[in-house]
Write a protein that holds these residues in place. Structure first.
Motif, PDB file in Angstrom:
ATOM      1  N   SER A  66       1.341   4.764  -4.193  1.00  0.00           N
ATOM      2  CA  SER A  66       1.584   5.185  -2.812  1.00  0.00           C
ATOM      3  C   SER A  66       2.951   4.710  -2.326  1.00  0.00           C
ATOM      4  O   SER A  66       3.682   5.447  -1.647  1.00  0.00           O
TER       5      SER A  66
ATOM      6  N   SER B 278       0.474  17.250  -7.843  1.00  0.00           N
ATOM      7  CA  SER B 278      -0.966  17.455  -8.018  1.00  0.00           C
ATOM      8  C   SER B 278      -1.298  17.828  -9.459  1.00  0.00           C
ATOM      9  O   SER B 278      -2.286  17.351 -10.027  1.00  0.00           O
TER      10      SER B 278
ATOM     11  N   HIS C 274       0.594  10.982  -5.115  1.00  0.00           N
ATOM     12  CA  HIS C 274       0.341  12.307  -4.544  1.00  0.00           C
ATOM     13  C   HIS C 274      -0.060  12.208  -3.076  1.00  0.00           C
ATOM     14  O   HIS C 274       0.385  13.008  -2.238  1.00  0.00           O
ATOM     15  N   SER C 275      -0.893  11.233  -2.758  1.00  0.00           N
ATOM     16  CA  SER C 275      -1.313  11.056  -1.362  1.00  0.00           C
ATOM     17  C   SER C 275      -0.116  10.777  -0.458  1.00  0.00           C
ATOM     18  O   SER C 275      -0.036  11.276   0.671  1.00  0.00           O
TER      19      SER C 275
ATOM     20  N   SER D  60      -0.871  12.123   3.248  1.00  0.00           N
ATOM     21  CA  SER D  60      -2.292  11.978   3.558  1.00  0.00           C
ATOM     22  C   SER D  60      -2.610  10.511   3.804  1.00  0.00           C
ATOM     23  O   SER D  60      -2.049   9.617   3.165  1.00  0.00           O
ATOM     24  N   ARG D  61      -3.505  10.257   4.740  1.00  0.00           N
ATOM     25  CA  ARG D  61      -3.925   8.884   4.988  1.00  0.00           C
ATOM     26  C   ARG D  61      -4.708   8.347   3.790  1.00  0.00           C
ATOM     27  O   ARG D  61      -5.461   9.082   3.146  1.00  0.00           O
ATOM     28  N   ARG D  62      -4.512   7.086   3.507  1.00  0.00           N
ATOM     29  CA  ARG D  62      -5.211   6.470   2.386  1.00  0.00           C
ATOM     30  C   ARG D  62      -6.702   6.457   2.658  1.00  0.00           C
ATOM     31  O   ARG D  62      -7.160   5.901   3.661  1.00  0.00           O
ATOM     32  N   SER D  63      -7.478   7.079   1.789  1.00  0.00           N
ATOM     33  CA  SER D  63      -8.921   7.219   2.010  1.00  0.00           C
ATOM     34  C   SER D  63      -9.643   5.922   1.667  1.00  0.00           C
ATOM     35  O   SER D  63      -9.297   5.220   0.709  1.00  0.00           O
TER      36      SER D  63
ATOM     37  N   THR E 228     -11.205   5.250  -1.823  1.00  0.00           N
ATOM     38  CA  THR E 228     -10.508   4.631  -2.956  1.00  0.00           C
ATOM     39  C   THR E 228     -11.286   3.444  -3.496  1.00  0.00           C
ATOM     40  O   THR E 228     -11.282   3.183  -4.701  1.00  0.00           O
TER      41      THR E 228
END
Length: 263
Positions: free
Chosen positions: A27, A46, A208-209, A214-217, A220
């Protein structure tokens, strides 16, 4: 093996940390690339991430196939060991001397106890295991001496020949079990490649995030737990002292059968 010094619980926790750190590192790299002069697009990343994760999945499946085949082989060797010892015990009845018959039966029972002691997961100390194997070899030598004494007494004795055949089978079964359980392990290089691909796969996810902003999920953490569980499971199946136990029930049943026959 490269992972043997690490307890399974520590290995599980280390893998979780490794996955989370790898995602975070990917990230961080992605954020730097995204804010550069020529920011990357998400679509190519991706595809790369999917390819790396596919390779990781392939490596996991390959490793599982190896440890599963070895587990099945260890199960089969236990059954073969029990059958060979049972045959040897039965063939001691062919000895003409009552003293030899009695001595041989006691030696076979002691040998069976040593086989169970070798598989006892509560004491996997290398020195203990070495002593158990030495005791087994001493018993084999004493049984061999009994057989040879009867062969020399009657060179045409078919009974002695059958006893020698059983001794050979028992010794071969023990050698095979020792080789498969203690020596024929998954090579260290496979674990290194597996962990390397896991690190790269997790970094590609984080990269990729960051590229797609994209917000870190929080999922994870679930990903880290999943990888840690699978890898720890594979390591456990490969280790003699792992929590995936190869049942010694055929040998236990044989010991009960001998005890019932003598009662």
């Amino acid at each position: 093996m490269v992972l043997d010094p690490i307890p399974l619980v520590i290995l599980f926790l280390m893998t979780i940390v490794l996955v989370l750190v790898s995602v975070e590192a990917g990230s961080a790299l992605g954020r730097r690339a995204h804010h550069g002069d020529n920011p990357e697009k998400g679509e190519p990343i991706s595809g790369v991430s999917g390819a790396v994760l596919s390779l990781t999945a392939f490596m996991l499946a390959f490793t599982f196939s190896m440890v599963a085949n070895r587990y099945d082989l260890r199960m089969q060797l236990v059954r073969d060991d029990a059958n060979d010892i049972r045959t040897l015990y039965n063939r001691t009845d062919m000895l003409p001397s009552p003293i030899d018959r009695s001595d041989a039966r006691e030696l076979v029972k002691s040998y069976l106890d040593q086989r169970l002691a070798y598989a006892d997961k509560s004491n996997m100390d290398p020195a203990h295991m070495h002593n158990v194997l030495l005791d087994s070899k001493r018993i084999e030598k004493r049984l061999w001496d009994i057989a040879m004494r009867n062969v020399h007494g009657d060179m045409n004795s078919d009974y002695a020949a059958l006893l020698i055949e059983s001794l050979d089978d028992v010794a071969s079964a023990q050698a095979s079990r020792v080789d498969v359980v203690s020596e024929s392990r998954i090579p260290s290089g496979i674990w290194i490649v597996l962990y390397g691909l896991t690190i790269l796969g997790m970094m590609s996810i984080g990269y990729h995030s960051a590229i797609v902003q994209s917000r870190r999920s929080k999922a994870t953490v679930l990903l880290a737990l999943s990888f840690a569980t699978v890898i720890s499971f594979l390591v456990s199946m490969d280790r003699p002292d792992g929590f995936i136990e190869v049942t010694q029930q055929p040998l236990i049943d044989l010991k009960d059968w001998i005890a019932d026959g003598e009662s």
